[in-house]
Design an enzyme around this catalytic site. Structure first.
Site, PDB file in Angstrom:
ATOM      1  N   GLU A  93       0.681  -1.191  -0.016  1.00  0.00           N
ATOM      2  CA  GLU A  93       0.093  -0.120   0.267  1.00  0.00           C
ATOM      3  C   GLU A  93       0.897   1.249   0.174  1.00  0.00           C
ATOM      4  OE1 GLU A  93      -4.143  -1.600   2.109  1.00  0.00           O
ATOM      5  OE2 GLU A  93      -2.501  -0.857   3.433  1.00  0.00           O
ATOM      6  N   CYS A 106       3.508   8.621   0.880  1.00  0.00           N
ATOM      7  CA  CYS A 106       4.099   7.508   1.846  1.00  0.00           C
ATOM      8  C   CYS A 106       4.297   6.241   1.284  1.00  0.00           C
ATOM      9  CB  CYS A 106       3.304   7.394   3.113  1.00  0.00           C
ATOM     10  SG  CYS A 106       3.546   6.295   4.194  1.00  0.00           S
ATOM     11  N   CYS A 113       6.281  -7.136   6.831  1.00  0.00           N
ATOM     12  CA  CYS A 113       7.323  -6.582   7.557  1.00  0.00           C
ATOM     13  C   CYS A 113       7.801  -7.697   8.530  1.00  0.00           C
ATOM     14  CB  CYS A 113       6.691  -5.515   8.412  1.00  0.00           C
ATOM     15  SG  CYS A 113       8.303  -4.527   9.144  1.00  0.00           S
ATOM     16  N   CYS A 117       6.797  -4.725  15.667  1.00  0.00           N
ATOM     17  CA  CYS A 117       6.480  -3.935  16.821  1.00  0.00           C
ATOM     18  C   CYS A 117       5.000  -4.050  17.261  1.00  0.00           C
ATOM     19  CB  CYS A 117       6.545  -2.541  16.022  1.00  0.00           C
ATOM     20  SG  CYS A 117       8.112  -2.078  15.333  1.00  0.00           S
ATOM     21  N   CYS A 120       2.045  -2.044  15.976  1.00  0.00           N
ATOM     22  CA  CYS A 120       1.552  -1.739  14.547  1.00  0.00           C
ATOM     23  C   CYS A 120       0.846  -3.141  13.682  1.00  0.00           C
ATOM     24  CB  CYS A 120       2.962  -1.699  13.798  1.00  0.00           C
ATOM     25  SG  CYS A 120       3.121  -1.330  12.211  1.00  0.00           S
ATOM     26  N   GLY A 164       7.139  -2.267   5.931  1.00  0.00           N
ATOM     27  CA  GLY A 164       8.278  -2.693   5.826  1.00  0.00           C
ATOM     28  C   GLY A 164       9.456  -1.760   6.413  1.00  0.00           C
ATOM     29  N   GLU A 165      10.623  -2.375   6.243  1.00  0.00           N
ATOM     30  CA  GLU A 165      11.672  -1.564   7.044  1.00  0.00           C
ATOM     31  C   GLU A 165      12.770  -1.286   5.889  1.00  0.00           C
ATOM     32  OE1 GLU A 165      12.981  -0.103   9.713  1.00  0.00           O
ATOM     33  OE2 GLU A 165      14.656   0.188   8.824  1.00  0.00           O
ATOM     34  N   SER A 196      12.583   6.596   7.154  1.00  0.00           N
ATOM     35  CA  SER A 196      12.203   6.339   8.456  1.00  0.00           C
ATOM     36  C   SER A 196      12.683   4.759   8.723  1.00  0.00           C
ATOM     37  CB  SER A 196      11.067   6.309   8.640  1.00  0.00           C
ATOM     38  OG  SER A 196      10.327   6.012   9.991  1.00  0.00           O
ATOM     39  N   CYS A 338      -0.295   5.973  10.170  1.00  0.00           N
ATOM     40  CA  CYS A 338       0.758   5.467  10.354  1.00  0.00           C
ATOM     41  C   CYS A 338       0.279   3.880  11.309  1.00  0.00           C
ATOM     42  CB  CYS A 338       1.409   6.141  11.409  1.00  0.00           C
ATOM     43  SG  CYS A 338       2.304   7.575  10.870  1.00  0.00           S
TER      44      CYS A 338
HETATM   45  N1  SAH Z   1       9.784   0.297   9.621  1.00  0.00           N
HETATM   46  C1  SAH Z   1      10.037   1.768   9.476  1.00  0.00           C
HETATM   47  C2  SAH Z   1       8.979   2.352   8.524  1.00  0.00           C
HETATM   48  C3  SAH Z   1       7.560   2.429   9.191  1.00  0.00           C
HETATM   49  S1  SAH Z   1       7.126   4.060   9.355  1.00  0.00           S
HETATM   50  C4  SAH Z   1       9.920   2.227  10.915  1.00  0.00           C
HETATM   51  O1  SAH Z   1       9.916   1.532  11.740  1.00  0.00           O
HETATM   52  O2  SAH Z   1      10.226   3.534  10.936  1.00  0.00           O
HETATM   53  C5  SAH Z   1       5.693   3.991  10.241  1.00  0.00           C
HETATM   54  C6  SAH Z   1       5.728   4.743  11.492  1.00  0.00           C
HETATM   55  O3  SAH Z   1       4.414   4.747  12.261  1.00  0.00           O
HETATM   56  C7  SAH Z   1       6.904   4.271  12.533  1.00  0.00           C
HETATM   57  O4  SAH Z   1       7.302   5.237  13.311  1.00  0.00           O
HETATM   58  C8  SAH Z   1       5.935   3.616  13.322  1.00  0.00           C
HETATM   59  O5  SAH Z   1       6.670   3.056  14.439  1.00  0.00           O
HETATM   60  C9  SAH Z   1       4.751   4.257  13.416  1.00  0.00           C
HETATM   61  N2  SAH Z   1       3.520   3.442  13.704  1.00  0.00           N
HETATM   62  C10 SAH Z   1       3.397   2.140  13.821  1.00  0.00           C
HETATM   63  N3  SAH Z   1       2.201   1.770  14.411  1.00  0.00           N
HETATM   64  C11 SAH Z   1       1.542   2.759  14.638  1.00  0.00           C
HETATM   65  C12 SAH Z   1       0.497   3.155  14.968  1.00  0.00           C
HETATM   66  N4  SAH Z   1      -0.446   2.191  15.431  1.00  0.00           N
HETATM   67  N5  SAH Z   1       0.016   4.365  15.656  1.00  0.00           N
HETATM   68  C13 SAH Z   1       1.005   5.359  15.244  1.00  0.00           C
HETATM   69  N6  SAH Z   1       1.948   5.153  14.711  1.00  0.00           N
HETATM   70  C14 SAH Z   1       2.451   3.985  14.292  1.00  0.00           C
END
Ligand code: SAH
Length: 352
Positions: A93, A106, A113, A117, A120, A164-165, A196, A338
Protein backbone atom coordinates in the site's frame (compact mmCIF):
# COMPACT_ATOMS: atom_id res chain seq x y z
CA UNK A 1 5.62 -19.29 -17.89
CA UNK A 2 9.06 -18.13 -16.85
CA UNK A 3 9.09 -14.47 -15.99
CA UNK A 4 11.33 -12.39 -18.18
CA UNK A 5 13.67 -9.89 -16.59
CA UNK A 6 12.32 -6.41 -15.95
CA UNK A 7 14.21 -4.14 -18.31
CA UNK A 8 14.33 -1.50 -15.60
CA UNK A 9 16.74 -3.61 -13.57
CA UNK A 10 19.35 -2.52 -16.15
CA UNK A 11 20.89 0.85 -15.40
CA UNK A 12 21.64 3.29 -18.18
CA UNK A 13 25.09 1.84 -18.84
CA UNK A 14 23.86 -1.73 -18.95
CA UNK A 15 21.14 -0.61 -21.34
CA UNK A 16 23.71 0.97 -23.64
CA UNK A 17 25.80 -2.24 -23.51
CA UNK A 18 22.71 -4.27 -24.34
CA UNK A 19 21.93 -2.09 -27.34
CA UNK A 20 25.48 -2.55 -28.66
CA UNK A 21 25.04 -6.29 -28.23
CA UNK A 22 21.77 -6.42 -30.21
CA UNK A 23 23.19 -4.21 -32.94
CA UNK A 24 21.29 -1.03 -32.11
CA UNK A 25 22.75 2.47 -31.81
CA UNK A 26 23.35 3.80 -28.31
CA UNK A 27 21.05 6.82 -28.68
CA UNK A 28 18.18 4.31 -28.81
CA UNK A 29 19.20 3.09 -25.35
CA UNK A 30 18.89 6.66 -24.10
CA UNK A 31 15.44 6.92 -25.66
CA UNK A 32 14.36 3.72 -23.93
CA UNK A 33 15.76 4.98 -20.63
CA UNK A 34 13.71 8.14 -21.00
CA UNK A 35 10.51 6.24 -21.78
CA UNK A 36 11.00 3.98 -18.79
CA UNK A 37 11.96 6.49 -16.14
CA UNK A 38 10.85 9.96 -17.18
CA UNK A 39 7.73 9.11 -19.12
CA UNK A 40 6.86 5.99 -17.12
CA UNK A 41 5.49 3.91 -20.00
CA UNK A 42 4.21 0.46 -19.26
CA UNK A 43 4.54 -1.26 -22.62
CA UNK A 44 7.23 -1.40 -25.26
CA UNK A 45 4.72 -0.50 -27.95
CA UNK A 46 4.21 2.89 -26.29
CA UNK A 47 7.82 3.77 -27.15
CA UNK A 48 6.73 5.38 -30.35
CA UNK A 49 10.05 6.83 -31.47
CA UNK A 50 11.61 3.35 -31.66
CA UNK A 51 11.41 1.27 -34.83
CA UNK A 52 8.98 -1.60 -34.54
CA UNK A 53 11.78 -4.14 -34.96
CA UNK A 54 13.63 -2.70 -31.96
CA UNK A 55 10.49 -2.83 -29.84
CA UNK A 56 9.98 -6.48 -30.83
CA UNK A 57 13.57 -7.34 -29.90
CA UNK A 58 13.08 -5.82 -26.47
CA UNK A 59 9.74 -7.47 -25.97
CA UNK A 60 11.22 -10.88 -26.72
CA UNK A 61 13.74 -10.56 -23.90
CA UNK A 62 12.23 -8.29 -21.29
CA UNK A 63 9.09 -7.18 -19.61
CA UNK A 64 8.05 -4.10 -17.64
CA UNK A 65 6.65 -5.26 -14.34
CA UNK A 66 4.68 -2.16 -13.51
CA UNK A 67 2.62 -1.95 -10.39
CA UNK A 68 -1.12 -2.14 -10.93
CA UNK A 69 -3.54 -0.13 -8.81
CA UNK A 70 -6.08 -2.60 -7.45
CA UNK A 71 -7.72 -0.53 -4.72
CA UNK A 72 -8.27 3.12 -3.99
CA UNK A 73 -9.87 4.72 -0.96
CA UNK A 74 -10.19 8.37 -0.04
CA UNK A 75 -10.45 9.57 3.54
CA UNK A 76 -12.74 12.34 4.78
CA UNK A 77 -9.59 14.41 5.34
CA UNK A 78 -8.47 14.03 1.72
CA UNK A 79 -5.83 11.38 2.40
CA UNK A 80 -5.92 8.66 -0.28
CA UNK A 81 -4.71 5.10 -0.01
CA UNK A 82 -3.75 2.98 -2.98
CA UNK A 83 -3.39 -0.80 -3.05
CA UNK A 84 -0.71 -1.86 -5.54
CA UNK A 85 -0.37 -5.33 -7.02
CA UNK A 86 3.17 -6.40 -7.83
CA UNK A 87 4.07 -8.90 -10.55
CA UNK A 88 3.90 -11.97 -8.29
CA UNK A 89 0.41 -11.04 -7.07
CA UNK A 90 1.47 -9.74 -3.69
CA UNK A 91 0.16 -6.36 -2.62
CA UNK A 92 1.57 -3.32 -0.89
CA UNK A 93 0.00 0.00 0.00
CA UNK A 94 0.94 3.61 -0.55
CA UNK A 95 -0.69 6.76 0.80
CA UNK A 96 -1.10 10.29 -0.54
CA UNK A 97 -1.29 12.91 2.20
CA UNK A 98 -2.27 16.46 1.24
CA UNK A 99 -1.52 19.01 3.94
CA UNK A 100 -1.33 22.73 3.31
CA UNK A 101 1.31 23.32 0.67
CA UNK A 102 2.64 19.82 1.07
CA UNK A 103 1.70 16.81 -0.99
CA UNK A 104 3.37 13.82 0.56
CA UNK A 105 3.63 10.26 -0.73
CA UNK A 106 4.08 7.57 1.89
CA UNK A 107 5.55 4.48 0.24
CA UNK A 108 6.36 0.88 1.12
CA UNK A 109 9.75 -0.83 0.89
CA UNK A 110 8.85 -4.48 1.55
CA UNK A 111 5.91 -6.82 1.10
CA UNK A 112 4.88 -7.29 4.74
CA UNK A 113 7.31 -6.65 7.59
CA UNK A 114 9.56 -8.72 9.84
CA UNK A 115 9.85 -6.39 12.81
CA UNK A 116 6.80 -7.24 14.91
CA UNK A 117 6.46 -3.90 16.68
CA UNK A 118 3.63 -4.54 19.11
CA UNK A 119 1.63 -1.44 18.26
CA UNK A 120 1.70 -1.77 14.46
CA UNK A 121 -0.85 -3.48 12.22
CA UNK A 122 1.69 -4.20 9.46
CA UNK A 123 3.40 -6.48 11.99
CA UNK A 124 0.56 -8.94 11.45
CA UNK A 125 1.66 -9.49 7.86
CA UNK A 126 4.57 -11.86 7.41
CA UNK A 127 7.49 -10.38 5.53
CA UNK A 128 7.28 -11.92 2.07
CA UNK A 129 10.00 -10.16 0.14
CA UNK A 130 11.88 -6.99 -0.55
CA UNK A 131 10.48 -4.67 -3.18
CA UNK A 132 12.70 -4.10 -6.17
CA UNK A 133 13.87 -0.53 -6.60
CA UNK A 134 11.63 0.00 -9.62
CA UNK A 135 8.62 -1.22 -7.61
CA UNK A 136 9.41 1.46 -5.04
CA UNK A 137 9.85 4.02 -7.84
CA UNK A 138 6.53 3.00 -9.41
CA UNK A 139 4.66 3.83 -6.22
CA UNK A 140 6.02 7.36 -6.43
CA UNK A 141 5.03 7.67 -10.09
CA UNK A 142 1.48 6.44 -9.42
CA UNK A 143 1.00 8.55 -6.31
CA UNK A 144 2.30 11.56 -8.23
CA UNK A 145 -0.27 10.92 -10.96
CA UNK A 146 -2.97 10.65 -8.30
CA UNK A 147 -1.82 13.94 -6.73
CA UNK A 148 -2.12 15.64 -10.12
CA UNK A 149 -5.54 14.10 -10.79
CA UNK A 150 -7.01 14.81 -7.36
CA UNK A 151 -5.35 18.09 -6.44
CA UNK A 152 -3.70 19.43 -9.59
CA UNK A 153 -0.28 19.55 -7.95
CA UNK A 154 2.67 17.16 -8.03
CA UNK A 155 4.27 15.50 -5.01
CA UNK A 156 6.39 17.74 -2.84
CA UNK A 157 7.65 15.12 -0.35
CA UNK A 158 8.22 11.40 -0.08
CA UNK A 159 8.40 9.41 3.13
CA UNK A 160 9.49 5.78 3.45
CA UNK A 161 6.91 5.18 6.14
CA UNK A 162 4.66 2.60 4.54
CA UNK A 163 4.99 -1.13 4.91
CA UNK A 164 8.35 -2.70 5.67
CA UNK A 165 11.73 -1.64 6.97
CA UNK A 166 13.75 0.40 4.46
CA UNK A 167 17.07 -0.35 6.13
CA UNK A 168 16.51 -4.09 5.67
CA UNK A 169 16.13 -3.48 1.93
CA UNK A 170 18.83 -0.87 1.73
CA UNK A 171 20.21 -1.52 -1.75
CA UNK A 172 16.81 -1.14 -3.42
CA UNK A 173 15.83 1.82 -1.28
CA UNK A 174 19.09 3.55 -2.16
CA UNK A 175 18.71 2.83 -5.85
CA UNK A 176 15.11 4.07 -5.85
CA UNK A 177 16.19 7.30 -4.14
CA UNK A 178 18.92 7.78 -6.72
CA UNK A 179 16.41 7.40 -9.57
CA UNK A 180 13.77 9.56 -7.89
CA UNK A 181 16.32 12.34 -7.48
CA UNK A 182 18.15 11.90 -10.77
CA UNK A 183 17.44 14.37 -13.60
CA UNK A 184 17.08 11.21 -15.71
CA UNK A 185 14.29 10.10 -13.36
CA UNK A 186 11.86 12.32 -11.47
CA UNK A 187 14.38 15.01 -10.58
CA UNK A 188 13.09 15.48 -7.02
CA UNK A 189 15.50 16.78 -4.42
CA UNK A 190 16.60 14.14 -1.88
CA UNK A 191 16.04 16.84 0.75
CA UNK A 192 12.34 16.18 0.19
CA UNK A 193 12.72 12.51 0.96
CA UNK A 194 12.59 11.03 4.47
CA UNK A 195 13.70 7.52 5.26
CA UNK A 196 12.19 6.16 8.45
CA UNK A 197 13.87 3.26 10.23
CA UNK A 198 13.21 1.15 13.26
CA UNK A 199 16.92 1.72 14.01
CA UNK A 200 19.15 -0.78 12.24
CA UNK A 201 22.32 0.91 13.43
CA UNK A 202 24.73 -0.63 10.93
CA UNK A 203 22.66 0.58 8.03
CA UNK A 204 22.25 4.08 9.48
CA UNK A 205 26.06 4.31 9.44
CA UNK A 206 26.18 2.93 5.93
CA UNK A 207 23.64 5.47 4.71
CA UNK A 208 25.69 8.24 6.34
CA UNK A 209 28.78 7.00 4.51
CA UNK A 210 26.88 6.82 1.23
CA UNK A 211 25.87 10.49 1.58
CA UNK A 212 22.35 10.03 0.24
CA UNK A 213 21.37 13.53 1.43
CA UNK A 214 17.91 12.45 2.55
CA UNK A 215 16.30 13.13 5.92
CA UNK A 216 16.41 10.45 8.56
CA UNK A 217 13.60 9.57 10.95
CA UNK A 218 14.05 7.03 13.66
CA UNK A 219 11.21 5.13 15.30
CA UNK A 220 12.38 5.55 18.88
CA UNK A 221 9.09 5.22 20.77
CA UNK A 222 10.66 4.69 24.19
CA UNK A 223 13.67 6.21 25.98
CA UNK A 224 15.06 3.13 27.79
CA UNK A 225 16.07 -0.31 26.56
CA UNK A 226 13.63 -1.90 28.95
CA UNK A 227 10.60 0.00 27.69
CA UNK A 228 11.67 -0.07 24.08
CA UNK A 229 12.42 -3.77 24.15
CA UNK A 230 8.94 -4.47 25.50
CA UNK A 231 7.23 -2.93 22.47
CA UNK A 232 9.90 -3.34 19.76
CA UNK A 233 11.63 -6.73 19.56
CA UNK A 234 14.34 -5.27 17.28
CA UNK A 235 15.73 -3.48 20.34
CA UNK A 236 17.27 -6.75 21.48
CA UNK A 237 19.83 -6.70 18.65
CA UNK A 238 19.81 -2.95 18.00
CA UNK A 239 19.92 -1.43 21.46
CA UNK A 240 19.50 2.25 22.21
CA UNK A 241 23.20 3.00 22.74
CA UNK A 242 24.26 1.61 19.37
CA UNK A 243 21.35 3.36 17.67
CA UNK A 244 22.11 6.72 19.29
CA UNK A 245 25.81 6.40 18.44
CA UNK A 246 24.83 5.68 14.82
CA UNK A 247 22.58 8.76 14.84
CA UNK A 248 25.46 10.86 16.15
CA UNK A 249 27.58 9.49 13.31
CA UNK A 250 24.80 10.39 10.85
CA UNK A 251 24.68 13.94 12.19
CA UNK A 252 28.46 14.29 12.08
CA UNK A 253 28.62 13.08 8.47
CA UNK A 254 25.56 14.79 7.02
CA UNK A 255 24.96 17.81 9.24
CA UNK A 256 21.23 17.03 9.25
CA UNK A 257 19.37 16.37 12.46
CA UNK A 258 17.52 13.09 12.73
CA UNK A 259 13.89 13.15 13.84
CA UNK A 260 12.74 10.86 16.62
CA UNK A 261 9.31 9.41 16.06
CA UNK A 262 7.55 8.73 19.31
CA UNK A 263 4.10 7.14 19.33
CA UNK A 264 2.23 8.23 22.45
CA UNK A 265 0.94 5.15 24.28
CA UNK A 266 -1.12 5.84 27.38
CA UNK A 267 0.63 4.60 30.52
CA UNK A 268 3.42 2.94 28.53
CA UNK A 269 5.87 5.64 27.43
CA UNK A 270 4.10 8.91 28.12
CA UNK A 271 4.99 10.07 31.62
CA UNK A 272 7.16 13.08 32.38
CA UNK A 273 10.14 10.94 33.39
CA UNK A 274 10.03 9.43 29.91
CA UNK A 275 10.08 12.96 28.50
CA UNK A 276 13.18 13.78 30.58
CA UNK A 277 14.99 10.66 29.39
CA UNK A 278 14.00 11.46 25.81
CA UNK A 279 15.39 14.97 26.23
CA UNK A 280 18.66 13.43 27.47
CA UNK A 281 18.84 11.42 24.24
CA UNK A 282 18.27 14.61 22.25
CA UNK A 283 21.25 16.13 24.04
CA UNK A 284 23.47 13.30 22.87
CA UNK A 285 22.51 13.95 19.23
CA UNK A 286 20.97 17.18 17.94
CA UNK A 287 17.52 15.99 16.93
CA UNK A 288 13.84 16.85 16.73
CA UNK A 289 10.91 14.93 18.14
CA UNK A 290 7.62 14.09 16.45
CA UNK A 291 5.00 12.92 18.90
CA UNK A 292 2.67 10.65 16.95
CA UNK A 293 -0.94 10.01 17.89
CA UNK A 294 -1.42 6.28 18.31
CA UNK A 295 -3.76 4.79 15.74
CA UNK A 296 -5.73 1.84 17.05
CA UNK A 297 -4.98 -1.39 15.25
CA UNK A 298 -7.97 -3.28 16.60
CA UNK A 299 -6.24 -5.55 19.13
CA UNK A 300 -7.01 -3.41 22.20
CA UNK A 301 -3.42 -3.77 23.50
CA UNK A 302 -2.71 -0.05 23.64
CA UNK A 303 -4.55 3.19 24.10
CA UNK A 304 -3.78 6.58 22.69
CA UNK A 305 -2.40 9.04 25.27
CA UNK A 306 -4.92 11.72 26.16
CA UNK A 307 -4.55 15.18 24.65
CA UNK A 308 -3.57 16.58 28.06
CA UNK A 309 -0.87 14.01 28.65
CA UNK A 310 0.51 14.56 25.16
CA UNK A 311 0.60 18.33 25.66
CA UNK A 312 2.28 17.96 29.06
CA UNK A 313 4.88 15.65 27.50
CA UNK A 314 5.50 18.14 24.70
CA UNK A 315 5.83 21.05 27.13
CA UNK A 316 8.30 19.09 29.25
CA UNK A 317 10.44 18.41 26.19
CA UNK A 318 10.29 22.08 25.23
CA UNK A 319 11.18 23.15 28.76
CA UNK A 320 14.29 21.00 28.38
CA UNK A 321 15.18 22.67 25.10
CA UNK A 322 13.89 20.06 22.65
CA UNK A 323 11.93 20.92 19.50
CA UNK A 324 8.78 18.79 19.58
CA UNK A 325 5.75 18.62 17.30
CA UNK A 326 2.53 16.68 17.67
CA UNK A 327 1.62 14.77 14.52
CA UNK A 328 -2.10 14.42 14.08
CA UNK A 329 -3.23 11.22 12.57
CA UNK A 330 -4.41 11.35 8.93
CA UNK A 331 -6.56 8.95 6.96
CA UNK A 332 -7.59 6.93 9.98
CA UNK A 333 -11.12 6.24 8.69
CA UNK A 334 -9.67 4.27 5.77
CA UNK A 335 -6.87 2.56 7.74
CA UNK A 336 -4.29 4.69 5.96
CA UNK A 337 -2.69 6.22 9.04
CA UNK A 338 0.72 5.32 10.52
CA UNK A 339 0.78 1.72 11.63
CA UNK A 340 -2.53 0.82 10.00
CA UNK A 341 -1.34 -0.46 6.62
CA UNK A 342 -2.35 -4.10 6.55
CA UNK A 343 -3.77 -4.77 3.09
CA UNK A 344 -7.32 -4.58 4.43
CA UNK A 345 -8.76 -2.91 1.35
CA UNK A 346 -10.33 -6.16 0.19
CA UNK A 347 -7.22 -7.50 -1.47
CA UNK A 348 -6.21 -11.10 -1.17
CA UNK A 349 -4.83 -13.95 -3.23
CA UNK A 350 -5.25 -14.10 -6.99
CA UNK A 351 -8.86 -12.94 -7.26
CA UNK A 352 -8.18 -9.25 -7.49
N1 SAH B 1 9.85 0.30 9.54
C1 SAH B 1 10.02 1.73 9.46
C2 SAH B 1 9.02 2.36 8.55
C3 SAH B 1 7.60 2.37 9.09
S1 SAH B 1 7.20 4.01 9.37
C4 SAH B 1 10.04 2.32 10.83
O1 SAH B 1 9.82 1.57 11.80
O2 SAH B 1 10.33 3.49 11.00
C5 SAH B 1 5.73 3.94 10.21
C6 SAH B 1 5.78 4.77 11.46
O3 SAH B 1 4.52 4.65 12.13
C7 SAH B 1 6.83 4.24 12.43
O4 SAH B 1 7.37 5.28 13.20
C8 SAH B 1 5.98 3.35 13.29
O5 SAH B 1 6.60 3.05 14.49
C9 SAH B 1 4.72 4.18 13.43
N2 SAH B 1 3.57 3.39 13.86
C10 SAH B 1 3.43 2.05 13.80
N3 SAH B 1 2.24 1.67 14.32
C11 SAH B 1 1.62 2.82 14.69
C12 SAH B 1 0.34 3.08 15.26
N4 SAH B 1 -0.51 2.11 15.53
N5 SAH B 1 0.00 4.37 15.48
C13 SAH B 1 0.86 5.37 15.18
N6 SAH B 1 2.07 5.18 14.63
C14 SAH B 1 2.45 3.91 14.40
Amino acid sequence: MINKQDIRSLGEEALIALFAQIGEPSFRAKQVHEWLWQKGVRQFEQMTNLPKTTRKKLEARFEIRSLVIVAQQVSLDGTAKLGFRVFDNETVEGVLIPKGERMTACISSQVGCSLNCKFCATALLPRKRNLDFFEIYDQVVLLNQLALEMYGVPLSNIVFMGMGEPMLNYINVKRSIEMISSPLGLGMSPKRITVSTVGIWKMIRRMADDALRVNLAISLHAPTNEKRGAIMPINETNGLDEVIDALAYWYEKTGTRPTHEYVMLQGVNDNLDDAKLLADICKRVPSKVNLIEYNPTGDGLFERSSGNRTMAFKRELERLGVIANVRKSRGRDIDAACGQLANKSGLSGQDR
